[in-house]
Write a protein that holds these residues in place. Structure first.
Motif, PDB file in Angstrom:
ATOM      1  N   THR A  95     -72.795-126.737 -41.046  1.00  0.00           N
ATOM      2  CA  THR A  95     -72.552-126.739 -39.325  1.00  0.00           C
ATOM      3  C   THR A  95     -71.615-128.081 -39.201  1.00  0.00           C
ATOM      4  O   THR A  95     -71.405-128.384 -38.262  1.00  0.00           O
ATOM      5  CB  THR A  95     -73.507-126.730 -38.925  1.00  0.00           C
ATOM      6  N   LEU A  96     -72.359-129.739 -39.566  1.00  0.00           N
ATOM      7  CA  LEU A  96     -71.534-130.695 -39.553  1.00  0.00           C
ATOM      8  C   LEU A  96     -69.955-130.536 -40.162  1.00  0.00           C
ATOM      9  O   LEU A  96     -69.265-131.240 -39.862  1.00  0.00           O
ATOM     10  CB  LEU A  96     -72.166-131.954 -40.377  1.00  0.00           C
TER      11      LEU A  96
ATOM     12  N   ARG B  48     -71.187-139.497 -26.903  1.00  0.00           N
ATOM     13  CA  ARG B  48     -71.113-137.871 -27.500  1.00  0.00           C
ATOM     14  C   ARG B  48     -71.020-137.739 -29.164  1.00  0.00           C
ATOM     15  O   ARG B  48     -71.462-135.854 -29.416  1.00  0.00           O
ATOM     16  CB  ARG B  48     -69.989-137.715 -26.975  1.00  0.00           C
ATOM     17  N   TYR B  49     -70.369-137.828 -30.180  1.00  0.00           N
ATOM     18  CA  TYR B  49     -70.289-137.035 -31.121  1.00  0.00           C
ATOM     19  C   TYR B  49     -71.868-137.243 -31.605  1.00  0.00           C
ATOM     20  O   TYR B  49     -72.485-136.025 -32.132  1.00  0.00           O
ATOM     21  CB  TYR B  49     -70.032-138.267 -31.937  1.00  0.00           C
ATOM     22  N   LEU B  50     -72.239-137.963 -31.709  1.00  0.00           N
ATOM     23  CA  LEU B  50     -74.049-138.046 -32.050  1.00  0.00           C
ATOM     24  C   LEU B  50     -74.941-137.319 -31.235  1.00  0.00           C
ATOM     25  O   LEU B  50     -75.513-135.836 -32.163  1.00  0.00           O
ATOM     26  CB  LEU B  50     -74.735-139.586 -31.673  1.00  0.00           C
ATOM     27  N   LEU B  51     -74.708-136.918 -30.670  1.00  0.00           N
ATOM     28  CA  LEU B  51     -75.669-136.225 -28.892  1.00  0.00           C
ATOM     29  C   LEU B  51     -75.292-134.615 -29.677  1.00  0.00           C
ATOM     30  O   LEU B  51     -75.900-134.072 -29.902  1.00  0.00           O
ATOM     31  CB  LEU B  51     -74.902-136.044 -27.737  1.00  0.00           C
TER      32      LEU B  51
ATOM     33  N   SER C 159     -73.448-133.558 -32.187  1.00  0.00           N
ATOM     34  CA  SER C 159     -73.977-132.997 -33.386  1.00  0.00           C
ATOM     35  C   SER C 159     -75.416-133.087 -33.775  1.00  0.00           C
ATOM     36  O   SER C 159     -74.780-131.978 -34.488  1.00  0.00           O
ATOM     37  CB  SER C 159     -73.470-133.867 -34.777  1.00  0.00           C
ATOM     38  N   PHE C 160     -76.170-133.259 -33.225  1.00  0.00           N
ATOM     39  CA  PHE C 160     -77.652-133.805 -33.114  1.00  0.00           C
ATOM     40  C   PHE C 160     -78.127-132.237 -32.578  1.00  0.00           C
ATOM     41  O   PHE C 160     -79.011-131.361 -33.054  1.00  0.00           O
ATOM     42  CB  PHE C 160     -78.016-134.701 -32.345  1.00  0.00           C
TER      43      PHE C 160
ATOM     44  N   THR D 109     -67.908-133.470 -31.993  1.00  0.00           N
ATOM     45  CA  THR D 109     -68.162-133.603 -32.744  1.00  0.00           C
ATOM     46  C   THR D 109     -67.800-134.444 -33.931  1.00  0.00           C
ATOM     47  O   THR D 109     -67.193-135.202 -33.718  1.00  0.00           O
ATOM     48  CB  THR D 109     -68.724-132.343 -34.033  1.00  0.00           C
ATOM     49  N   PHE D 110     -68.700-134.803 -34.652  1.00  0.00           N
ATOM     50  CA  PHE D 110     -67.634-135.805 -36.174  1.00  0.00           C
ATOM     51  C   PHE D 110     -66.732-135.724 -36.619  1.00  0.00           C
ATOM     52  O   PHE D 110     -65.937-136.834 -36.916  1.00  0.00           O
ATOM     53  CB  PHE D 110     -69.001-136.619 -36.963  1.00  0.00           C
TER      54      PHE D 110
END
Length: 547
Positions: free
Chosen positions: A211-212, A52-55, A57-58, A225-226
């Motif tokens: 953003t990150l 979920r973090y990866l998705l 964030s992407f 997110t991360f």
């Protein structure tokens, strides 16, 4: 032929390399944590929340990347190459959203657009709706809302660099395309846009890194997110090593993006013939003139004018109560941290830049780039990379003092402003270094030679000759660093000492408790301080204008 020493180990070189090593230590620690065995914790994270973090964030990166590219490049081209009402005003006004952090926009627009906010209340009164089941309204607290608000605050990165690239493009190239029958659209897509690609990518990279790095917006909107995952793993689960490994994954992801961009243009060349000829602007009329005006006005209105106006209105409505009580304590904390960091950052940047000037070899240049890479690293990652090794050192000192003298030293560095300022230095050294280096490069080397002839050594030359000549650049670097520290939230949330909240943390805490009206005053103060670098950047753009 004289053999060039790749690294001359004089006092300046040793000092610069030592500074680079200290500043890069948190990043190196994060990367090394990948090889640490955390047992079942990491496997649990990988099987539950990591996808979920990866998705998310992407999705955030794709959405924000598309948004800032369209707004930033489009407005830069309109303002640079077209004439329409207000075009000169928009040259600097397009930068105003830089003064408003995304998390403040999130709190402000939530107050405006939520169910009991003025917009939905007005709609229900106009159309006679009684409940949410009678109509549909977009949910601001969603990943789509986060993308929209991050886009509104980050597009100036793309606009600024792209506009400078358009200003510096050869007039001969553009005029040649017109003589071959290219209309404004073809001139933009076939000539100007490809030539401006490096600047666009650079601005886009800055926007995506921010953003990150964002914590306040995504946490408030409930988007995992991360950055929120690192914070939750650290404080919610108490797993510091697992949080470090999440930070390492995010760091590797950022490094992969940088390397991918460099690889994508490995063989491309963007040379142009420099021309002093004035740019021939397109004169817009009719519907195009109106469209260009509102196309530039809308992001400024939504990204700065509307939220700043709402904050001012809420502050006045509550009678300035948010400026009383402990407000000045929070303001003094922010000002103290920002002031100390700005002074230290400029001083260190000056030492590094001058060391490179004295010994411009590959080793020195590599050290400076390592020292300045923190700006590409999210604040939450830097915080984890600092607290874990500092905590280990504190525990080691405490154990030694207990065993030898029966005295407990406690935590000497962890959770102190020293650790917090160090995190700011790691994060924002690139900001100060960029301003200092650009000013130092404008000083001709023959002045150094003349100074040595008069008997000044390197240190006296720096103090007596260079510093007075680059005073404007030093102040610019200090001011930009100052404002960035004032707005920083993720690193401050993790590292700050107990009972040492800043204005940014205060706004976050009040907004999290749904006390948005009380948060208006501190948020407005941050916005007002943030206008300062906008003015500086606007003046720089005005000086670079070629028409």
């Amino acid at each position: 032929m004289k053999k060039i020493n790749p690294l001359k180990w004089d006092a300046w070189t040793i000092f610069v390399v030592a500074i680079a090593s200290v500043i890069s230590a948190p990043v190196i620690f994060i990367l090394s944590s990948i090889f640490t065995n955390t047992g079942e914790i990491w496997s649990h994270l990988a099987s539950t929340v990591l996808p979920r973090y990866l998705l998310n964030s992407f999705i955030l990166m794709v959405g924000v990347g598309c948004g800032v590219s369209i707004i930033g490049v489009g407005t830069a081209w309109l303002i640079t190459m077209c004439r329409f009402p207000g075009s000169r005003l928009f040259e600097w006004a397009m930068l105003l959203p830089l003064a408003t952090p995304a998390y403040i926009l999130a709190y402000t627009y939530t107050e405006l657009l939520e169910y009991y906010g003025p917009v939905q209340t007005w709609l229900r009164e106009i159309f006679g709706w009684e409940s949410v089941s009678d109509y549909w309204f977009p949910d601001i607290r969603s990943i789509g809302g986060a993308i929209a608000l991050l886009t509104l605050t980050l597009y100036p990165y793309v606009y600024l660099l792209t506009r400078v690239a358009f200003l510096e493009q050869s007039t001969c190239t553009l005029e040649a395309s017109r003589s071959l029958g290219a209309n404004p659209w073809k001139c933009f897509f076939k000539v100007a846009l490809p030539l401006a690609r490096p600047a666009i990518i650079a601005g886009l990279a800055l926007a995506l890194m921010e953003t990150l790095n964002d914590f306040g917006t995504v946490q408030y909107f409930g988007v995992d997110t991360f950055t929120t995952g690192i914070y939750r793993t650290w404080f919610g689960m108490g797993e510091r090593i697992a949080a470090a490994q999440l930070a390492a994954v995010l760091l590797l992801f950022i490094l992969w993006l940088i390397l991918l961009e460099l690889w994508s243009r490995r063989q491309a060349k963007y040379y142009q013939t420099i021309s002093q000829q004035n740019l021939q602007q397109f004169q817009l009329s009719g519907i195009r003139k109106i469209g260009a005006f509102f196309g530039c006005l809308l992001p400024v209105f939504l990204g700065f004018l509307l939220p700043a106006g709402l904050l001012l209105q809420m502050t006045i409505a509550e009678g300035g109560a948010s400026f009383r009580g402990r407000f000045w304590d929070y303001a003094s904390h922010s000002l103290t941290l920002a002031g100390i960091t700005a002074i230290l950052a400029v001083a260190i940047a000056l030492i590094i830049a001058y060391g490179v000037r004295l010994n411009p070899n590959m080793g020195m240049r590599l050290s400076t780039r390592i020292a300045a890479m923190g700006y590409a690293i999210p604040g939450s990652v830097i915080a984890v990379g600092i607290l874990i090794p500092i905590g280990t050192v504190d525990n080691a000192i405490d154990s030694f003092m207990r065993s030898m003298f029966g005295i407990s030293t406690g935590l000497l560095l962890s959770g102190t402003i020293t650790a917090l300022i160090f995190a700011y230095l790691v994060r924002f050294m690139a900001v100060a270094f960029g301003a200092v280096e650009s000013s130092l490069l404008k000083i001709k080397p023959n002045l150094d030679d003349a100074s040595r002839i008069l008997g000044y050594n390197s240190s006296k030359t720096l103090i007596k000759v260079h510093v007075p000549m680059m005073w404007g650049g030093l102040l610019t670097g200090a001011m930009l660093t100052f404002v960035d520290v004032m707005k920083e939230l993720p690193a401050t949330m993790v590292i700050r000492p107990f009972n040492f909240d800043t204005l940014a943390v205060r706004v976050y805490n009040l907004a999290s408790d749904e006390r948005l009206t009380e948060a208006a005053g501190p948020a407005l103060a941050i916005v007002l301080v943030g206008i300062i670098p906008v003015i500086i950047l606007s003046l720089r753009i005005a000086k670079s204008r070629q028409y």
